[in-house]
Design a protein around this motif. Structure first.
Motif, PDB file in Angstrom:
ATOM      1  N   VAL A 133       0.841  -1.204   0.000  1.00 24.09           N
ATOM      2  CA  VAL A 133       0.000   0.000   0.000  1.00 24.09           C
ATOM      3  C   VAL A 133       0.877   1.257   0.000  1.00 24.09           C
ATOM      4  N   ALA A 134       1.953   1.222   0.781  1.00 24.66           N
ATOM      5  CA  ALA A 134       2.846   2.392   0.847  1.00 24.66           C
ATOM      6  C   ALA A 134       3.450   2.670  -0.530  1.00 24.66           C
ATOM      7  N   ARG A 135       3.769   1.600  -1.249  1.00 24.87           N
ATOM      8  CA  ARG A 135       4.335   1.748  -2.599  1.00 24.87           C
ATOM      9  C   ARG A 135       3.308   2.411  -3.527  1.00 24.87           C
ATOM     10  N   LYS A 136       2.033   1.997  -3.387  1.00 28.86           N
ATOM     11  CA  LYS A 136       0.969   2.572  -4.228  1.00 28.86           C
ATOM     12  C   LYS A 136       0.756   4.048  -3.889  1.00 28.86           C
ATOM     13  N   ALA A 137       0.812   4.356  -2.588  1.00 26.96           N
ATOM     14  CA  ALA A 137       0.606   5.754  -2.172  1.00 26.96           C
ATOM     15  C   ALA A 137       1.757   6.627  -2.679  1.00 26.96           C
ATOM     16  N   SER A 138       2.985   6.086  -2.668  1.00 26.26           N
ATOM     17  CA  SER A 138       4.126   6.877  -3.188  1.00 26.26           C
ATOM     18  C   SER A 138       3.970   7.112  -4.676  1.00 26.26           C
ATOM     19  N   GLU A 139       3.452   6.113  -5.360  1.00 24.16           N
ATOM     20  CA  GLU A 139       3.268   6.269  -6.813  1.00 24.16           C
ATOM     21  C   GLU A 139       2.257   7.400  -7.081  1.00 24.16           C
ATOM     22  N   LEU A 140       1.170   7.407  -6.293  1.00 25.72           N
ATOM     23  CA  LEU A 140       0.165   8.463  -6.490  1.00 25.72           C
ATOM     24  C   LEU A 140       0.746   9.828  -6.128  1.00 25.72           C
ATOM     25  N   GLU A 141       1.495   9.852  -5.037  1.00 23.86           N
ATOM     26  CA  GLU A 141       2.127  11.115  -4.622  1.00 23.86           C
ATOM     27  C   GLU A 141       3.058  11.620  -5.741  1.00 23.86           C
ATOM     28  N   ALA A 142       3.830  10.724  -6.309  1.00 23.30           N
ATOM     29  CA  ALA A 142       4.752  11.113  -7.390  1.00 23.30           C
ATOM     30  C   ALA A 142       3.973  11.668  -8.586  1.00 23.30           C
ATOM     31  N   LYS A 143       2.823  11.086  -8.855  1.00 25.01           N
ATOM     32  CA  LYS A 143       1.998  11.572  -9.981  1.00 25.01           C
ATOM     33  C   LYS A 143       1.496  12.986  -9.690  1.00 25.01           C
ATOM     34  N   PHE A 144       1.065  13.211  -8.452  1.00 18.81           N
ATOM     35  CA  PHE A 144       0.640  14.577  -8.063  1.00 18.81           C
ATOM     36  C   PHE A 144       1.797  15.555  -8.283  1.00 18.81           C
ATOM     37  N   GLN A 145       2.994  15.162  -7.851  1.00 18.43           N
ATOM     38  CA  GLN A 145       4.148  16.066  -7.959  1.00 18.43           C
ATOM     39  C   GLN A 145       4.495  16.325  -9.419  1.00 18.43           C
ATOM     40  N   GLU A 146       4.412  15.276 -10.223  1.00 16.12           N
ATOM     41  CA  GLU A 146       4.721  15.422 -11.658  1.00 16.12           C
ATOM     42  C   GLU A 146       3.777  16.444 -12.321  1.00 16.12           C
ATOM     43  N   LEU A 147       2.483  16.351 -11.946  1.00 13.48           N
ATOM     44  CA  LEU A 147       1.482  17.224 -12.590  1.00 13.48           C
ATOM     45  C   LEU A 147       1.428  18.607 -11.950  1.00 13.48           C
ATOM     46  N   GLY A 148       1.925  18.688 -10.716  1.00 10.19           N
ATOM     47  CA  GLY A 148       1.722  19.902  -9.916  1.00 10.19           C
ATOM     48  C   GLY A 148       0.471  19.682  -9.081  1.00 10.19           C
ATOM     49  N   PRO A 149       0.632  19.510  -7.755  1.00 10.47           N
ATOM     50  CA  PRO A 149      -0.516  19.142  -6.922  1.00 10.47           C
ATOM     51  C   PRO A 149      -1.686  20.111  -7.056  1.00 10.47           C
ATOM     52  N   GLU A 150      -1.376  21.386  -7.328  1.00  8.56           N
ATOM     53  CA  GLU A 150      -2.449  22.393  -7.400  1.00  8.56           C
ATOM     54  C   GLU A 150      -3.260  22.272  -8.692  1.00  8.56           C
ATOM     55  N   THR A 151      -2.833  21.369  -9.604  1.00  7.16           N
ATOM     56  CA  THR A 151      -3.576  21.200 -10.873  1.00  7.16           C
ATOM     57  C   THR A 151      -4.496  19.980 -10.839  1.00  7.16           C
ATOM     58  N   VAL A 152      -4.449  19.223  -9.738  1.00  3.90           N
ATOM     59  CA  VAL A 152      -5.175  17.939  -9.730  1.00  3.90           C
ATOM     60  C   VAL A 152      -6.589  18.109  -9.149  1.00  3.90           C
TER      61      VAL A 152
END
Ligand SMILES: Cc1ncc(COP(=O)(O)O)c(C=O)c1O
Length: 488
Positions: free
Chosen positions: A222-241
């Motif tokens: 689960v932690a691995r999945k949450a990091s993947e989602l966090e990385a996606k937010f960072q890639e896109l810019g969290p304020e754009t999601v």
């Protein structure tokens, strides 16, 4: 088992003679082929190269065909008919609403008690986590509405909001309208329309069978999945999601793959850390199918927006819904007051009357308890009969929602050649005599193209004896199909 031996298998009777099926075995003039098989001439059917058996009646777990056969519905259609077919109480409720003369009301002018009552029933079922309901005619429309509502939530506060990005998962299915298909990660269903589809960002599914590392715990996975989602937010810019969308148990796209415990909570935390919405699609997995009214209730991870469908109306009317949390309702009521959306057939009294009765029956008869009890037995039987089969790679699911994933090699998990059409073969053999039972096939289980599975999703009124019947047939069909494939 040789093909000739199949013909000698006993017809599964299940006491059908006792069921009143008026018109049983009759040739009623609707058939124009042999043995009650009708080739569609006017309907643009799902497959113009196929013929479909003609159904004349339904009662409980059974469908009567024009060719005289009685079929055991082990899939509730497409995980829809949760109360079975021909439920007298629901039929009565629909007729009662019809006699008022208002099966339809223009939702821009009027309100209606039965619609309000259904919404109250649904809100109560969330333990107060949701505060309003938006009613639609299908799961796709509900998903379409939910992503528009998610966008409008931010737009209400700031007309120039940078929130434009949706994150969804690979190996997902959220519906067939252009918006819902855009969110879906179902490769084959997207393919012809790819140039039309909006850009949606993806993270991997939560598929323990195919993704868990050796000796990896649930918590680490689960932690691995949450990091993947966090990385996606960072890639896109969290304020754009805008938000993250997923199915708690992936239905048609992966064959009943349940999220690992803790996953929903962890993904919700990532969304909320960045002020984004956590959106659950429970069109297939919700309304009791997985053993809790809402799948998220198993770990208490209430979403900001949720869709439900199939089991809501149990097939008695086309109805689905978006369940909306207070923060989203407040953004509308403190802003424009209007969801910029709407369709002619929404919140229809006749749909609501049917769904309300389905939900009342489910609650009053405590059918979710039956889902839990028979679901546990279904799991046990499937695993004991087929767990050791060399071509059954995985048996997974929840409640009365179980998938079997087929593999060519159990060690490497290599799928079969797509040309063999394994899942479809399983379905075709199951639905034919002597088995006479539905099994819901799906493909693309591994990467969107390769991979085969079938889903077993009986009604909530299924009995232990019927689970014995279902699992016996599943085991016989699987045995037969792979013996035949071995001969190819
Ligand atoms: C998870 C999920 N979402 C959305 C949909 C679309 O629902 P409908 O077919 O009612 O439009 C489906 C349909 O199978 C589904 O399984």
């Amino acid at each position: 088992m040789s093909p000739s031996a199949v013909a000698q298998l006993p017809q599964h009777d299940m006491g059908l003679a006792k069921i009143d099926m008026k018109g049983k075995g009759s040739s009623n003039g609707h058939t124009n082929g042999v043995n009650g098989v009708k080739k569609p001439e006017f309907l643009l059917d799902r497959n113009l190269h196929k013929t479909f058996p003609l159904v004349t009646r339904g009662k409980g777990n059974y469908l009567q065909l024009a060719d005289g056969r009685t079929i055991f519905d082990a899939t509730s259609g497409a995980a829809v008919s949760c109360l079975g077919h021909g439920n007298e109480r629901v039929i009565k409720a629909i007729n009662k609403q019809l006699t008022t003369g208002v099966p339809y009301l223009c939702s821009s002018y009027w309100s209606c008690d039965v619609v309000e009552e259904l919404c109250k029933e649904l809100i109560n079922g969330t333990g107060g986590e949701m505060s309003r309901i938006y009613l639609t005619g299908s799961g796709s429309e509900a998903m379409e509405a939910s992503i528009k509502l998610a966008r409008q939530y931010f737009y209400e506060g700031d007309k120039n909001t940078p929130r434009v990005n949706i994150i969804a998962r690979e190996g997902s299915y959220h519906g067939n309208t252009i918006g819902a298909l855009g969110v879906s990660g179902h490769v084959a269903r997207r393919a012809p329309y790819e140039p039309f589809l909006m850009k949606v960002h993806r993270v991997s599914a939560c598929n323990a069978y195919r993704q868990r590392r050796e000796r990896e715990s649930d918590a680490s996975f689960v932690a691995r999945k949450a990091s993947e989602l966090e990385a996606k937010f960072q890639e896109l810019g969290p304020e754009t999601v805008i938000g993250f969308v997923c199915e708690p148990v992936v239905g048609a796209a992966l064959g009943c793959v349940p999220d690992v415990p803790g996953y929903l909570t962890a993904m919700r935390a990532v969304c909320h850390r960045h002020g984004a919405l956590f959106i659950l699609d429970e069109v297939m997995s919700g309304m009791g199918r997985c053993g809790t009214l809402h799948a998220w209730q198993a770990e208490g991870a209430a979403p900001d927006l949720q869709t439900v469908g199939k089991g809501l109306g149990g097939g008695y009317q086309p109805i689905a819904a978006v369940l909306i949390s207070d923060k989203i309702v407040s953004s509308l009521s403190n802003g424009s007051g209007q969801f910029v959306h709407g369709q002619t057939y929404q919140a229809m009294p006749i749909q609501a009357a049917a769904a309300l009765e389905v939900q009342k029956i489910q609650r009053e008869e405590n059918l979710i308890k039956n889902v839990q009890v028979q679901g546990a037995y279904l799991e046990k039987r499937l695993k004991s009969l087929l767990g050791g089969h060399p071509n059954v790679g995985d048996i997974r699911g929840k409640g009365l929602f179980w998938g079997l994933e087929f593999v060519k090699d159990k060690q490497t998990k290599e799928p079969f050649d797509t040309k063999l059409g394994v899942a479809q073969r399983v379905h075709d053999i199951a639905i034919a005599a002597p088995f006479n039972m539905t099994m819901y096939p799906g493909t693309g289980t591994v990467d969107g193209i390769a991979g085969d599975h079938v889903i077993i999703a009986p009604t909530y009124i299924v009995t232990r004896e019927e689970i014995d019947h279902i699992t016996k047939v599943v085991a016989e069909v699987v045995q037969l199909v792979f013996e035949k494939i071995g001969d190819v």
